[in-house]
Scaffold this motif. Structure first.
Motif, PDB file in Angstrom:
ATOM      1  N   VAL A  78      16.465  -7.040 -47.507  1.00 51.17           N
ATOM      2  CA  VAL A  78      15.943  -6.655 -46.177  1.00 51.17           C
ATOM      3  C   VAL A  78      16.256  -7.710 -45.118  1.00 51.17           C
ATOM      4  CG1 VAL A  78      14.085  -5.298 -47.223  1.00 51.17           C
ATOM      5  CG2 VAL A  78      13.645  -7.673 -46.571  1.00 51.17           C
ATOM      6  N   PRO A 112      16.996  -6.314 -41.116  1.00 45.80           N
ATOM      7  CA  PRO A 112      15.822  -5.935 -40.314  1.00 45.80           C
ATOM      8  C   PRO A 112      14.745  -7.013 -40.266  1.00 45.80           C
ATOM      9  CG  PRO A 112      15.899  -4.688 -42.373  1.00 45.80           C
ATOM     10  CD  PRO A 112      17.211  -5.398 -42.236  1.00 45.80           C
ATOM     11  N   VAL A 138      16.891   0.292 -46.915  1.00 42.80           N
ATOM     12  CA  VAL A 138      17.216  -0.247 -45.585  1.00 42.80           C
ATOM     13  C   VAL A 138      18.185   0.687 -44.866  1.00 42.80           C
ATOM     14  CG1 VAL A 138      18.412  -2.108 -44.343  1.00 42.80           C
ATOM     15  CG2 VAL A 138      16.763  -2.664 -46.129  1.00 42.80           C
ATOM     16  N   ASN A 150      17.131   2.960 -41.698  1.00 44.38           N
ATOM     17  CA  ASN A 150      17.805   2.874 -40.395  1.00 44.38           C
ATOM     18  C   ASN A 150      18.177   4.267 -39.882  1.00 44.38           C
ATOM     19  OD1 ASN A 150      17.689   0.089 -40.093  1.00 44.38           O
ATOM     20  ND2 ASN A 150      19.638  -0.253 -41.127  1.00 44.38           N
ATOM     21  N   SER A 207      12.669  -2.293 -36.675  1.00 40.58           N
ATOM     22  CA  SER A 207      12.917  -3.163 -37.829  1.00 40.58           C
ATOM     23  C   SER A 207      11.672  -3.332 -38.680  1.00 40.58           C
ATOM     24  CB  SER A 207      13.411  -4.534 -37.339  1.00 40.58           C
ATOM     25  OG  SER A 207      14.649  -4.417 -36.688  1.00 40.58           O
ATOM     26  N   VAL A 254      11.385  -0.266 -40.870  1.00 39.77           N
ATOM     27  CA  VAL A 254      12.387  -0.298 -41.936  1.00 39.77           C
ATOM     28  C   VAL A 254      12.000  -1.314 -43.019  1.00 39.77           C
ATOM     29  CG1 VAL A 254      14.791  -0.833 -42.502  1.00 39.77           C
ATOM     30  CG2 VAL A 254      14.263   0.499 -40.448  1.00 39.77           C
ATOM     31  N   VAL A 255      11.571  -2.516 -42.608  1.00 35.68           N
ATOM     32  CA  VAL A 255      11.151  -3.551 -43.565  1.00 35.68           C
ATOM     33  C   VAL A 255       9.955  -3.062 -44.379  1.00 35.68           C
ATOM     34  CG1 VAL A 255      10.082  -5.828 -43.780  1.00 35.68           C
ATOM     35  CG2 VAL A 255      12.055  -5.532 -42.292  1.00 35.68           C
ATOM     36  N   SER A 308      11.129  -0.349 -46.938  1.00 33.87           N
ATOM     37  CA  SER A 308      11.969  -0.931 -47.996  1.00 33.87           C
ATOM     38  C   SER A 308      11.163  -1.819 -48.933  1.00 33.87           C
ATOM     39  CB  SER A 308      13.112  -1.742 -47.369  1.00 33.87           C
ATOM     40  OG  SER A 308      13.874  -0.941 -46.496  1.00 33.87           O
TER      41      SER A 308
END
Length: 550
Positions: A359, A362, A488, A492, A507, A510-511, A514
């Motif tokens: 990761v 992001p 990831v 996105n 971000s 996304v983090v 993930s």
């Protein structure tokens, strides 16, 4: 019957290790997360000056860290080790006297080292006068932290990790609050100088240390009656005079200083050589080099220290348990504790490091924005892999200290420094900002390899059982890495349907996705395979039942 007693003893030691690791890991992780999260508002307030400010901040902290380690003089870990030693002999009275003698030493070293940092700041500025006020603001923390660290070591010697963990969190919390309020007031309200803002950011270490010491004082008063009862029921067969206590503390402390400063020493080598080598290798300006330095020594380092702190927390837990087994001359128990330490380290550190690698993109945008995006993300990903060697260093050196082989560990560390210094110029020259990370990895691989080989020679730690467990952990970690990496890319695309996934908010989403998916996969595999049982004991069974995992 004897076998049953032995099993109960093994389980008790394992439970102590797990409980201690849980407290120290929780305190360390929360502190490190706070120590990284503050970067988001801090960088936003400083704006375009952030990388310059961060480079100044990191350079000041590197010198401060070394002075601080010298001022602490390894006394907390030495006290923890010696307190555990005397407690194992039911000589709690000696432990209390040891703590009181250590207090006097910590007060003296704190005052002397604070004066050295304050008065000697111009000698440590590496040609940058802006560093002087930063280092002087840090000198105030040096007055208090040795006493605070000593008291943490005292509690740890009783295998009582909660006070250390909670005081560590309080220290970081109040440090961050003061830092952000001070920078907001200076930059946003007064439109002041950014160097002044950095100086107040570093002065926050003093505010945090006061908070941490107050928490420890409260715990000490709360548990004073219990400690007095232990002293009252001691054997009182060992009488150690004051001078011998000082000698014991210093003999144990000096190697702790060198080994405790290991990562800081490597970072200082980078600080005092990176700019010079880069001037030879490139035509980059000082401003550009400051930015590159901030990216690998500041930005990436703050985040990987979250995972390294896991290893540090475990290393602190291992020392008293190993010391107790060493005092009793139980080689089998020493081997068992070392093997357990390696498995516990691998169980947490490897998936955490690989997960952060997955990761990195992001995560870097979340904390540091989009400036220098690709380079900064690549440095973070590479640093995450290297952090495994950093973390392993803290564990293996703690193990050597726990079995009173400090001098051997120091000798191996010197070999590691030599490897770092020899490889520094070619690595930086050819690989630029990645060079210091590569040379550090080389140095720590040398130290770690020598120590592990020494431990195996003495205690036969490389059992098929341990290696099999670590192999499964590595496999599960790689699966977790692939899941997180795929998440990831998928994240996105999905977030991109609603908003720009490359903003801080995008971000963060996304983090979060993930990390959650990768974590769930790893926990499931660890529970399903029974690897988790070797780390968290019987609790794994109850977790499996609750999650309906067969």
């Amino acid at each position: 019957m004897h076998e049953q007693d032995k099993n109960m003893k093994d389980n008790l030691a394992q439970d102590k290790m797990i409980e201690g690791s849980a407290w120290m890991t929780a305190g360390s992780i929360l502190s490190r997360i706070l120590g990284a999260v503050y970067i988001i508002p801090w960088s936003m307030m400083l704006g375009t000056l952030y990388l310059q400010a961060n480079a100044l901040y990191v350079q000041g902290y590197n010198v401060y860290s070394l002075i601080l380690i010298i001022s602490i003089a390894g006394i907390p870990s030495a006290i923890a080790k010696q307190v555990a030693h005397y407690n194992a002999l039911n000589e709690y009275g000696v432990s209390v006297r040891l703590y009181k003698r250590g207090l006097l030493l910590s007060l003296i070293t704190g005052i002397v080292c604070a004066l050295i940092l304050y008065i000697g700041a111009p000698a440590f500025d590496n040609g940058n006068p802006d560093l002087i006020p930063v280092m002087r603001s840090l000198s105030w923390a040096v007055l208090i932290i040795p006493t605070m660290s000593l008291t943490r070591g005292y509690f740890q010697g009783f295998q009582d990790m909660a006070p250390s963990a909670i005081s560590q969190f309080a220290e970081q919390l109040f440090r961050v609050i003061y830092m952000l309020v001070a920078v907001f007031f200076i930059i946003k309200m007064l439109h002041g100088n950014w160097v002044t803002a950095v100086s107040q950011s570093t002065f926050a270490a003093f505010i945090g240390s006061v908070a941490g010491l107050l928490v420890l004082g409260w715990y000490y008063l709360k548990r004073r009656r219990y400690y007095r009862s232990l002293v009252k029921n001691s054997n009182n067969e060992i009488h150690v005079n004051a001078n011998k206590l000082y000698v014991e503390i210093i003999q144990q402390a000096v190697p702790f200083v060198i080994l405790g400063a290991g990562i800081s020493i490597f970072q200082l080598i980078d600080q005092f050589t990176f700019f010079k080598i880069m001037h030879v290798a490139t035509n980059a300006s000082d401003q550009v080099l400051n930015q590159l330095y901030a990216i690998f020594a500041g930005n990436a380092n703050k985040l990987i220290m979250i995972t390294i702190s896991l290893a540090s927390a475990m290393a602190i837990t291992v020392v008293p348990l190993l010391s107790e087994a060493y005092t009793k001359g139980d080689k089998k128990e020493i081997s068992h504790q070392i093997s357990s330490g390696f498995v516990l380290f691998s169980f947490v550190m490897i998936p955490a490091a690989l997960g952060m690698t997955a990761v990195a993109g992001p995560l870097n945008r979340l904390f540091y924005g989009t400036g220098n995006g690709a380079l900064s993300a690549n440095v973070l990903a590479f640093s995450s892999i290297i952090s495994i060697f950093f973390g392993l260093f803290t564990v293996v050196t703690a193990m050597m200290q726990g079995i009173s082989q400090n001098k051997v560990a120091v000798r191996y560390f010197i070999y590691g420094i030599i490897a770092k210094v020899v490889s520094q110029f070619p690595m930086v020259f050819f690989f630029k900002e990645f060079g210091p990370l590569i040379s550090s990895a080389i140095g720590f691989m040398v130290v770690n390899g020598l120590i592990i080989n020494s431990l195996d020679r003495q205690f036969k730690i490389r059992s098929d059982k341990m290696l099999n467990q670590i192999n499964w952990i590595v496999l599960f970690s790689l699966v977790t890495y692939l899941v997180a990496l795929a998440s990831v890319y998928a994240g996105n695309m999905i977030v991109g349907l609603l908003m720009n996934p490359f903003t801080r908010v995008g971000s963060f989403i996304v983090v979060s996705i993930s990390t959650l998916l990768g974590g769930v996969v790893y926990v499931y595999l660890a529970l399903k395979s029974r690897i988790a049982d070797t780390v968290i004991g019987g609790k794994a069974t109850s977790i499996r039942n609750k999650l309906n995992i067969k």
